[in-house]
Design a protein around this motif. Structure first.
Motif, short mmCIF file in Angstrom:
data_model
loop_
_atom_site.label_atom_id
_atom_site.label_comp_id
_atom_site.label_asym_id
_atom_site.label_seq_id
_atom_site.Cartn_x
_atom_site.Cartn_y
_atom_site.Cartn_z
N GLU A 7 0.80 -1.22 0.00
CA GLU A 7 0.00 0.00 0.00
C GLU A 7 0.84 1.27 0.00
O GLU A 7 0.32 2.36 -0.18
CB GLU A 7 -0.96 0.00 1.19
CG GLU A 7 -2.04 -1.05 1.05
CD GLU A 7 -3.14 -0.92 2.08
OE1 GLU A 7 -2.90 -0.34 3.17
OE2 GLU A 7 -4.24 -1.40 1.80
N HIS A 8 2.15 1.14 0.17
CA HIS A 8 3.03 2.30 0.21
C HIS A 8 3.82 2.50 -1.08
O HIS A 8 4.77 3.29 -1.13
CB HIS A 8 3.97 2.19 1.42
CG HIS A 8 3.20 2.02 2.68
ND1 HIS A 8 2.46 3.02 3.25
CD2 HIS A 8 2.98 0.91 3.44
CE1 HIS A 8 1.84 2.56 4.32
NE2 HIS A 8 2.14 1.28 4.46
N PHE A 9 3.40 1.80 -2.12
CA PHE A 9 4.01 1.90 -3.45
C PHE A 9 2.93 2.16 -4.49
O PHE A 9 1.77 1.77 -4.31
CB PHE A 9 4.74 0.60 -3.81
CG PHE A 9 5.86 0.26 -2.87
CD1 PHE A 9 7.14 0.77 -3.07
CD2 PHE A 9 5.65 -0.57 -1.78
CE1 PHE A 9 8.17 0.46 -2.19
CE2 PHE A 9 6.67 -0.89 -0.91
CZ PHE A 9 7.93 -0.37 -1.12
N ARG A 10 3.30 2.81 -5.60
CA ARG A 10 2.36 3.04 -6.70
C ARG A 10 2.23 1.77 -7.54
O ARG A 10 3.14 0.96 -7.59
CB ARG A 10 2.84 4.21 -7.56
CG ARG A 10 2.88 5.53 -6.78
CD ARG A 10 3.20 6.72 -7.68
NE ARG A 10 4.36 6.49 -8.53
CZ ARG A 10 5.58 6.94 -8.30
NH1 ARG A 10 5.83 7.63 -7.22
NH2 ARG A 10 6.57 6.70 -9.12
N ARG A 11 1.10 1.61 -8.19
CA ARG A 11 0.83 0.42 -9.00
C ARG A 11 1.92 0.14 -10.04
O ARG A 11 2.30 -1.00 -10.25
CB ARG A 11 -0.50 0.55 -9.74
CG ARG A 11 -1.69 0.35 -8.89
CD ARG A 11 -2.94 0.32 -9.77
NE ARG A 11 -4.13 0.45 -8.99
CZ ARG A 11 -4.83 -0.58 -8.54
NH1 ARG A 11 -4.45 -1.79 -8.85
NH2 ARG A 11 -5.90 -0.38 -7.81
N GLU A 12 2.40 1.19 -10.68
CA GLU A 12 3.39 1.01 -11.75
C GLU A 12 4.77 0.61 -11.23
O GLU A 12 5.67 0.29 -12.02
CB GLU A 12 3.48 2.27 -12.62
CG GLU A 12 3.94 3.51 -11.91
CD GLU A 12 2.80 4.34 -11.29
OE1 GLU A 12 3.10 5.47 -10.88
OE2 GLU A 12 1.65 3.87 -11.21
N GLU A 13 4.95 0.57 -9.94
CA GLU A 13 6.24 0.20 -9.36
C GLU A 13 6.39 -1.30 -9.13
O GLU A 13 7.41 -1.76 -8.65
CB GLU A 13 6.46 0.96 -8.05
CG GLU A 13 6.55 2.46 -8.27
CD GLU A 13 6.66 3.27 -7.00
OE1 GLU A 13 7.30 4.34 -7.04
OE2 GLU A 13 6.11 2.85 -5.96
N PHE A 14 5.36 -2.06 -9.51
CA PHE A 14 5.38 -3.51 -9.32
C PHE A 14 5.61 -4.25 -10.62
O PHE A 14 5.15 -3.82 -11.67
CB PHE A 14 4.06 -4.00 -8.71
CG PHE A 14 3.86 -3.55 -7.30
CD1 PHE A 14 4.45 -4.24 -6.25
CD2 PHE A 14 3.10 -2.43 -7.02
CE1 PHE A 14 4.27 -3.82 -4.94
CE2 PHE A 14 2.91 -2.01 -5.71
CZ PHE A 14 3.50 -2.71 -4.68
N ASP A 15 6.29 -5.39 -10.53
CA ASP A 15 6.45 -6.32 -11.64
C ASP A 15 5.56 -7.52 -11.32
O ASP A 15 5.84 -8.29 -10.42
CB ASP A 15 7.91 -6.75 -11.76
CG ASP A 15 8.13 -7.79 -12.84
OD1 ASP A 15 7.16 -8.13 -13.55
OD2 ASP A 15 9.27 -8.26 -12.96
N ARG A 16 4.47 -7.63 -12.05
CA ARG A 16 3.51 -8.71 -11.80
C ARG A 16 3.52 -9.75 -12.91
O ARG A 16 2.55 -10.47 -13.11
CB ARG A 16 2.11 -8.13 -11.65
CG ARG A 16 1.98 -7.17 -10.48
CD ARG A 16 0.57 -6.62 -10.35
NE ARG A 16 0.48 -5.60 -9.32
CZ ARG A 16 0.25 -5.83 -8.05
NH1 ARG A 16 0.08 -7.06 -7.62
NH2 ARG A 16 0.17 -4.84 -7.19
N THR A 17 4.63 -9.86 -13.64
CA THR A 17 4.69 -10.77 -14.78
C THR A 17 4.82 -12.24 -14.37
O THR A 17 4.38 -13.11 -15.10
CB THR A 17 5.87 -10.41 -15.72
OG1 THR A 17 7.08 -10.42 -14.96
CG2 THR A 17 5.65 -9.05 -16.35
#
Length: 98
Positions: A58-68
């Motif tokens: 919850e402390h990061f923006r959506r685009e900062e994740f790698d969900r591949t």
């Protein structure tokens, strides 16, 4: 032993309920320089992370994740930036007159 988010005022802990809500938990970086950036971002006086200290998604923006892949990972060089700080921890914004 449950793992709690280290962010100020965050009560998320790693459990079945948070997993069901899609919240993931991420260990602080191992490199000294990156870990220090995360520690400073939290704005907690005299805070020092250890090897088990975590922060929730919850402390990061959506685009900062790698969900591949199967595991949700943070992209390289990301620093937590979403917090709900009380007034005394808010940074003042300087406005320049034109």
């Amino acid at each position: 032993m449950p793992d709690f988010c280290a962010a100020y005022g965050c009560s998320n802990r790693r459990c079945v309920a948070t997993k069901a809500r899609g919240i993931t938990f991420h260990l602080f970086p191992k490199t000294k320089e990156r870990r220090r950036k995360w520690e400073l971002a939290l704005r907690r006086k005299d805070f020092s992370a250890n090897n088990r200290t975590m922060i929730c998604s919850e402390h990061f923006r959506r685009e900062e994740f790698d969900r591949t892949g199967q595991t949700v990972r943070l992209k390289e060089g990301v620093v937590p930036s979403i917090f709900n700080f009380p007034a005394h921890l808010q940074r003042s914004v300087c406005l320049q007159s034109l």
